[in-house]
Design an enzyme around this catalytic site. Structure first.
Site, PDB file in Angstrom:
ATOM      1  N   SER A  51     -21.089  37.400  74.792  1.00 15.14           N
ATOM      2  CA  SER A  51     -20.505  38.633  74.261  1.00 15.14           C
ATOM      3  C   SER A  51     -21.586  39.596  73.783  1.00 15.14           C
ATOM      4  CB  SER A  51     -19.623  38.326  73.048  1.00 15.14           C
ATOM      5  OG  SER A  51     -18.601  37.456  73.392  1.00 15.14           O
TER       6      SER A  51
ATOM      7  N   HIS B 179     -17.538  38.677  81.274  1.00 15.46           N
ATOM      8  CA  HIS B 179     -17.152  38.633  79.864  1.00 15.46           C
ATOM      9  C   HIS B 179     -15.632  38.657  79.745  1.00 15.46           C
ATOM     10  CE1 HIS B 179     -16.984  40.558  75.657  1.00 15.46           C
ATOM     11  NE2 HIS B 179     -17.101  39.262  75.553  1.00 15.46           N
TER      12      HIS B 179
ATOM     13  N   GLU C  67     -15.044  42.127  81.642  1.00 14.25           N
ATOM     14  CA  GLU C  67     -16.174  43.032  81.872  1.00 14.25           C
ATOM     15  C   GLU C  67     -17.128  42.308  82.815  1.00 14.25           C
ATOM     16  OE1 GLU C  67     -16.738  45.693  77.855  1.00 14.25           O
ATOM     17  OE2 GLU C  67     -17.231  43.581  77.698  1.00 14.25           O
TER      18      GLU C  67
ATOM     19  N   ASN D  21     -17.191  45.635  73.007  1.00 15.04           N
ATOM     20  CA  ASN D  21     -17.622  45.250  71.659  1.00 15.04           C
ATOM     21  C   ASN D  21     -18.506  46.315  71.026  1.00 15.04           C
ATOM     22  OD1 ASN D  21     -16.183  42.934  71.282  1.00 15.04           O
ATOM     23  ND2 ASN D  21     -17.715  41.592  72.177  1.00 15.04           N
TER      24      ASN D  21
END
Ligand code: 3HC
Length: 660
Positions: free
Chosen positions: A412, A433, A445, A483
């Site tokens: 991440s 991801h 992702e 994120n």
């Protein structure tokens, strides 16, 4: 077979006469959408059949792999052109000669509505059927809400239409949406059925009485549909139309449906959802991958069987892959197996698979060690997010797998380029991801690392798509697209608290806007300790003049890590989110320590500020080339972070000036 006489009714619609049956073919690439030309051609064909004595019945089918993909979405936003689809559908249903739908592929939206008006429906085994209109912020506009309940009952129609859920042929057959399934192309079977029907009374869907149902079952379906819809208008409107299907004549029901369809079609929600529809198609077009073929993947290795690894493994099993799950020791392997089996058990409980499906999936699963990955075509690493652990693992992996095996990391926050550098072939590594729970969440992702080969990226995308996910390609930066924006969102949400807003006010404002959960509820759900660890890591390099909020640090120091410890920003007595005086005291003390006099912050300010920081971070990601297009950022936030789809995403909101 008798004479074959080609007749053209419009650019998109032509027909041939086969033993007295007019076989009408819709050929309107890419998806045989019901464009103005298609509608006029289809209507002309039905009228022609009605007047020609030599024609005893009609078959409608589609060229290529789609039956009809629905109304032409590109025409939305323009004035309607005659004939409108309801007119075509009515002509089909009222035809004195039998009309049979040969559903060769997807029959969606207006496509299914055409089929529902036919007197008999035969589908090829690969077809899918559905009324996905609510996903475009509208309701079906050509009879779907009135005819489908007459076949499947109100409760089932509510469940399908309000969620826009499509079904495969097996389910469509058992529900009574279709009459017959054939292997391959259904056209020949449809001609035979049409000939048989010519001597029988016609079954017109619109004339059928509604099946008798338990009112409680209907109420339950309605409640479920409405609670899922959040702030989306279309599902609630669809539910209303379906419920009333039994109370009025077909004509009245159709008139109300059409009026609702037209009203919603021009709404802000529908415009936003059209943006999302085209955003998803745009995301599939990745620069640099034109003509690049993905590698064949049959066996996927998943390293780690924690929450993330087991979710990825279940996704891969559901998609038909062979899966090798790798764990460190026998105990962890057993736990991993139990977790995967548990997820499959839950799928049985919710009716998504049956016991045979579970058994078949488990036959494709093996649990082993890294050494067993020599047969894997793709390996997805999902172990603890620690760079040393990961680099050591990839160094080892590099020597075990085949040279053409694609390697992916689910990190991440770590730098995947550093992980790739630990291998002898960095070009074969990309990031995949996933979002937790990985067997449910649609977003992946796909990270294009500095050296990722085009074929490797294409393979990552193709596998994600086969898993039923929405792959969005991005470049390398801390947190990737999602994120990183989430960090900015977190920062601003904490600024708001220090300024004077309470977490519960911020959550209420965002939930009212349409988010599934407000930010503080999400922080507590995800756990506060990971972000705390990151802040501690960054402490030495943080710019001291930057605004820094200490409230979360204080909460963590008190062992309040969120839901899992029973308290965080909130307390959770009996699992219920509750405002906690202890957290309130921490917030007040932190404000006081900085000499901040709290002020009232309106919900409009809360929403505006939080949306603005998301868009600003999105702009930064675009400028840095991490995100390819603004609409990719929207997709990430909608599918990974609960941003309401009917608002279109933070970039769309900013571009259209839709901030409160
Ligand atoms: N109208 C116009 N264009 C459409 C379209 C539609 N209904 N459906 C798909 N397209 C376009 C896409 O934009 C894409 O164009 P591009 O190549 O320029 O990007 C192209 O067709 C191919 O689409 P996909 O990449 O999605 O193709 P797939 O083969 O993966 O999937 C499909 C085919 C299952 C038909 C999928 O396209 C789909 O789900 N389409 C939308 C279906 C839908 O929502 N229909 C309801 C429309 S509203 C309606 O019918 C109202 C009615 O009740 C009156």
């Amino acid at each position: 077979m008798g004479e074959v006489t080609p007749i053209r009714f419009s650019e998109a619609v032509s027909a041939s006469l086969e033993d007295g049956v007019l076989v009408v073919t819709i050929d309107n690439p890419p998806v045989n959408a019901a464009s103005a030309d298609m509608r006029s051609g289809l209507l002309a064909a039905i009228r022609h059949a009605g007047t020609e004595d030599a024609i005893s019945a009609v078959v409608i089918t589609g060229a290529g792999k789609t039956f009809v993909g629905g109304a032409d979405i590109k025409e939305f936003g323009q004035p309607a052109t005659e004939p409108i689809l309801p007119e075509v559908v009515e002509a089909i249903e009222k035809s004195s000669k039998p009309v049979v739908a040969a559903i060769n592929g997807a029959a969606l939206g207006g496509g299914l509505e055409i089929a529902l008006a036919c007197h008999h429906r035969i589908a090829g085994d690969r077809a899918i059927l559905g009324l996905p209109e609510v996903k475009l912020g509208i309701v079906p506009g050509a009879g779907g809400t009135q005819r489908l309940p007459r076949l499947v009952g109100i409760a089932k129609a509510v469940e399908l239409i309000a969620a826009g859920r499509s079904v495969a042929v097996s389910e469509a057959l058992s529900l009574g949406i279709i009459d017959q399934v054939v292997a391959g192309n259904p056209a020949a079977g449809a001609v035979a059925a049409a000939r048989d029907l010519a001597s029988q009374p016609l079954r017109r869907t619109g004339e059928l009485a509604l099946p008798v149902e338990d009112p409680q079952v209907i109420d339950e379906a309605v409640d479920k549909a409405l609670s899922r819809a959040r702030r989306g208008a279309a599902p609630a409107e669809a539910v209303q139309l379906i419920r009333r299907a039994g109370e009025r004549s077909l004509a009245e029901g159709l008139a109300e449906e059409r009026a609702t369809f037209l009203r919603l079609r021009d709404s802000d929600q529908a415009k936003a959802l059209r943006h999302v529809f085209f955003a998803e198609r745009a995301a599939a077009k990745v620069p640099g991958l034109e003509g690049v073929e993905p590698r064949t993947v049959r066996t996927i290795g998943v390293i780690g069987s924690g929450l993330m690894g087991s979710g990825i493994a279940v996704s891969a099993l559901n998609a038909g892959y062979r899966v090798i799950v790798v764990e460190q020791d026998a105990e962890a392997a057993e736990k991993g197996f139990d977790r995967i089996a548990g997820l499959l058990d839950r799928a049985i409980k919710s009716g998504r698979i049956d016991a045979a499906g579970r058994a078949e999936r488990l036959l494709r699963l093996s649990i082993g060690s890294v050494q067993d990955l020599s047969t894997a075509d793709l390996v997805i690493e999902a172990v603890f997010d620690d760079l040393d652990v990961k680099t050591e693992l990839f160094e080892k992996l590099d020597k075990i797998v085949r040279p053409d095996t694609v390697l992916a990391t689910n990190t991440s926050y770590l730098d995947p380029d550093a992980i790739a550098a630990a291998t002898s072939r960095p070009e074969r590594l990309c990031g995949l991801h996933f979002f937790s729970p990985a067997h449910v969440m649609r977003l992946v992702e796909v990270v294009r690392c500095g050296k990722t080969a085009p074929e490797v990226l294409a393979t990552g995308i193709a596998v994600a798509r086969r898993l039923g996910k929405l792959p969005v390609v991005c470049g390398v930066c801390e947190g990737f697209i999602g994120n990183r924006i989430f960090s900015a969102y977190r920062r601003e949400a904490e600024f708001l608290v220090e300024d004077g807003a309470w977490p519960q006010e911020i959550d209420a404002a965002m939930e009212d806007y349409g988010f599934a959960m407000g930010p503080f509820a999400v922080f507590d759900l995800a756990g506060l300790e990971i972000a705390w660890a990151r802040r501690k890591r960054q402490a030495a390099t943080r710019n001291p003049s930057e605004r820094y909020i200490e409230i979360a640090d204080r909460l963590c120091e008190m062992g309040r890590f969120g839901q899992k410890t029973g308290s965080g920003w909130y307390a959770y007595p009996d699992g219920k989110r509750t405002v906690d005086p202890e957290a309130t005291a921490v917030i007040e003390a932190c404000r006081k320590a900085k000499g901040i006099a709290p002020r009232r912050v309106s919900s409009d300010e809360i929403v505006s500020r939080l949306l603005a920081v998301m868009a600003a971070e999105g702009d930064a990601l675009l400028a840095e080339g991490i995100a390819e297009r603004a609409s990719d950022v929207d997709l990430v936030m909608i599918n990974g972070y609960g941003f309401p789809a009917h608002k279109g995403g933070p970039m769309y909101v900013a571009k259209e000036g839709l901030h409160p």
